[in-house]
Design an enzyme around this catalytic site. Structure first.
Site, PDB file in Angstrom:
ATOM      1  N   LYS A 174      -7.335 -18.640 -10.427  1.00  0.00           N
ATOM      2  CA  LYS A 174      -7.924 -18.248  -9.135  1.00  0.00           C
ATOM      3  C   LYS A 174      -8.035 -16.724  -9.114  1.00  0.00           C
ATOM      4  O   LYS A 174      -7.032 -16.015  -9.020  1.00  0.00           O
ATOM      5  CB  LYS A 174      -7.081 -18.701  -7.940  1.00  0.00           C
ATOM      6  N   GLU A 249       4.401 -10.720 -11.403  1.00  0.00           N
ATOM      7  CA  GLU A 249       4.203  -9.302 -11.740  1.00  0.00           C
ATOM      8  C   GLU A 249       3.791  -8.614 -10.456  1.00  0.00           C
ATOM      9  O   GLU A 249       2.641  -8.734 -10.029  1.00  0.00           O
ATOM     10  CB  GLU A 249       3.064  -9.154 -12.743  1.00  0.00           C
ATOM     11  N   CYS A 283      -0.402  -0.850 -10.832  1.00  0.00           N
ATOM     12  CA  CYS A 283       1.005  -1.108 -10.504  1.00  0.00           C
ATOM     13  C   CYS A 283       1.941  -0.103 -11.135  1.00  0.00           C
ATOM     14  O   CYS A 283       3.001   0.170 -10.598  1.00  0.00           O
ATOM     15  CB  CYS A 283       1.378  -2.513 -10.933  1.00  0.00           C
ATOM     16  N   GLU A 382       4.822   1.435  -1.667  1.00  0.00           N
ATOM     17  CA  GLU A 382       3.690   1.598  -2.584  1.00  0.00           C
ATOM     18  C   GLU A 382       2.462   2.093  -1.810  1.00  0.00           C
ATOM     19  O   GLU A 382       2.098   1.524  -0.778  1.00  0.00           O
ATOM     20  CB  GLU A 382       3.394   0.237  -3.241  1.00  0.00           C
TER      21      GLU A 382
END
Ligand code: NAD
Length: 479
Positions: A174, A249, A283, A382
């Protein structure tokens, strides 16, 4: 001109038009790139069932034959690399040279994984009994669901699919609803080779619907996910009911530590690279800097000059750019809110700090924040954009303690010419990756794995491959 895409299920493109379609927008100019289906529950079930039916025969093939299919896909990708890179740039917004790297890296990743076909190993164990042999076999897990983010959307297909297929699993992918078009083009390439039906399936849709259905599906045996921490938690909760395995992750808040003896030009260049690549949406991008007091002004001057010289714009129309837009309007608003909050908490905006003044698109100015403190939100959460907060520290030990005091634990970096200091930092840093005197970007033969809220399990290399297998121990009494 936009393209309407159809799901790829059981070796065929679905001919039924979905009731709900999702628009895919070019973040640089806000034009329509494509429409994809918001898949029905029945379509997702069909994809999982197709993968389930195909899996036993796929697992019976010798690994070397499964590897051949990966190589065929890699060759197709290389044939169509220009088209794929241009499409990734249009739907995701990264600069064309980076999209070209992403496409080439994806093909190389498939080939690299294929090389492992003759290296998958079990073990022979010592028995406590006379006349017995003990074997540890490694077997595929079954049906894998790969739920993808938008930042390296094409590469992430390979990061999930290649190890899954090589080890004998089948997969349902997906893609992110922000950047799915490249995945549908990938499916077209797979359709051109003779991969057995059901081994690879693609279903489009939103996370809360299709992603959630896949995560909670009783016939999915492993969910491998790359994306945000919040979504990772939801996936783990959805998977809990069936005790489905998860490989997560997740996000990062990578610290860069710059010590007084560092090569400051090298540090400024590497940190700039790590902050503006993909417009800061990676990331393992450097998200916060701890710089030793003696060189703080000199370093800040250099990084501000580099950030100020960053060329940004519409990567489908302009060349010579360093970065493109952010992914969507919400990202611009979110990042602007983070900068405003940092200012109210005492940070000084030394550069940028606003949405870029452009007629169209989701552009944000390269931004440097000085006078940052560890308790500010910008040092803890973040950002995922071209905003660099800098905090002054008095020692390596202080920097390491602040670096480790984070919910995230994916990537870290250190800049120093002192080997002893570098090794002290390496041993003290509690992160899945540490880069010394270079920008943050991992290799396919490494192991990309986060600690704390940055994830569970990991990807790439030998250790990533074995995450797609489970063990069976055989006790064979022969005398
Ligand atoms: P996201 O979590 O918003 O979405 C990722 C995917 O999850 C999408 O396909 C989305 O549709 C799906 N999703 C959303 N809600 C879901 C639900 N309830 N159930 C199942 N699926 C759901 O992440 P994003 O914005 O696409 O990506 C950015 C994030 O990804 C950042 O935090 C970044 O750090 C992280 N990331 C991590 C890595 C890594 O390797 N650790 C790599 C790239 C990106």
């Amino acid at each position: 001109m936009h393209t309407n895409y159809q799901n790829y299920i059981d070796g065929q493109f679905d001919t039924n038009q979905a009731e709900v379609l999702i628009d895919v927008i070019n973040p640089a100019d806000e034009t329509l790139v494509a429409r994809i289906p918001e898949s029905s529950r029945a379509a997702v079930d069909a994809a999982v069932e197709a993968a389930r039916r195909a899996q036993p025969a796929w697992a019976r093939l010798p690994a070397i034959q499964r590897a051949d299919y990966l190589r065929k896909i890699a060759a197709k990708i290389r044939e169509h690399k220009a088209h794929l890179a241009a499409l990734i740039t249009r739907e995701q917004g990264k600069i064309l040279p980076l999209a070209e790297v992403e496409v080439a890296f994806t093909a190389d990743y498939l080939d690299y994984t294929a090389e492992w076909a003759r290296r998958l190993e079990g073990e022979v164990l010592t028995s406590d009994r006379v006349g017995e042999s003990i074997f540890l076999l490694r077997k595929p897990i079954g049906v894998v669901a790969g739920v993808l983010p938008w930042n390296f959307p094409f590469f992430l297909i390979a990061r999930k699919l290649a190890p899954a297929l090589l080890t004998g699993n089948t997969i349902v992918i997906k893609p992110s609803e922000e950047t799915p078009a490249n995945a549908y083009e990938f499916a077209k390439l797979v359709a051109e080779i003779d991969l057995p039906a059901g081994v690879f399936n693609l279903v489009g849709g939103r996370g809360a619907t299709v992603g959630a259905q896949l995560s909670a599906h009783e016939h999915v045996n492993l969910v491998t996910f790359t994306g945000s921490v919040a979504t990772g938690r939801r996936i783990m909760a959805a998977a809990a009911n069936n005790l489905t395995r998860v490989n997560l992750e997740l996000g990062g808040k990578a610290p860069a530590i710059v010590l007084a003896d560092a090569d400051l030009d090298l540090a400024a260049k590497a940190i700039w690279d790590s902050r503006i690549i993909n417009t800061g949406q990676v990331c393992n991008c450097t998200e916060r800097v701890y710089v030793e007091r003696g060189i703080a002004d000199a370093f800040s001057e250099k990084i501000i000059a580099r950030m100020a010289a960053t060329r940004y714009g519409d990567p489908s129309r302009e060349t010579g750019l360093d970065m493109g837009p952010l992914i969507n309007r919400a990202a611009v608003d979110r990042i602007d809110g983070i900068v405003r909050k940092a200012e109210t908490q005492g940070a000084r905006t030394a550069l940028g700090g606003h949405p870029a003044a452009r007629a169209r698109g989701y552009h944000y100015e390269p931004t440097v924040l000085l006078n940052c403190r560890h308790d500010m939100d910008v040092m803890r959460h973040e950002v995922f954009g071209p905003v660099l907060p800098i905090q002054v520290v008095d020692s390596l030990d202080e920097a390491v303690a602040l670096a480790n005091d984070s919910e995230y634990g994916l990537t870290s970096s250190v800049f120093t010419r002192d080997l002893n200091a570098a090794m002290r930092a390496v041993h003290a840093l509690a992160f899945g990756e540490t880069y010394i005197n270079r920008e943050s970007f991992e290799a396919m033969q490494g192991f990309h794995a986060g600690r704390r809220h940055s994830g569970i399990g990991g990807a790439d290399g030998k250790h990533g491959l074995y995450a797609f297998m489970e063990t069976q121990v055989v006790y064979l009494q022969h005398d």
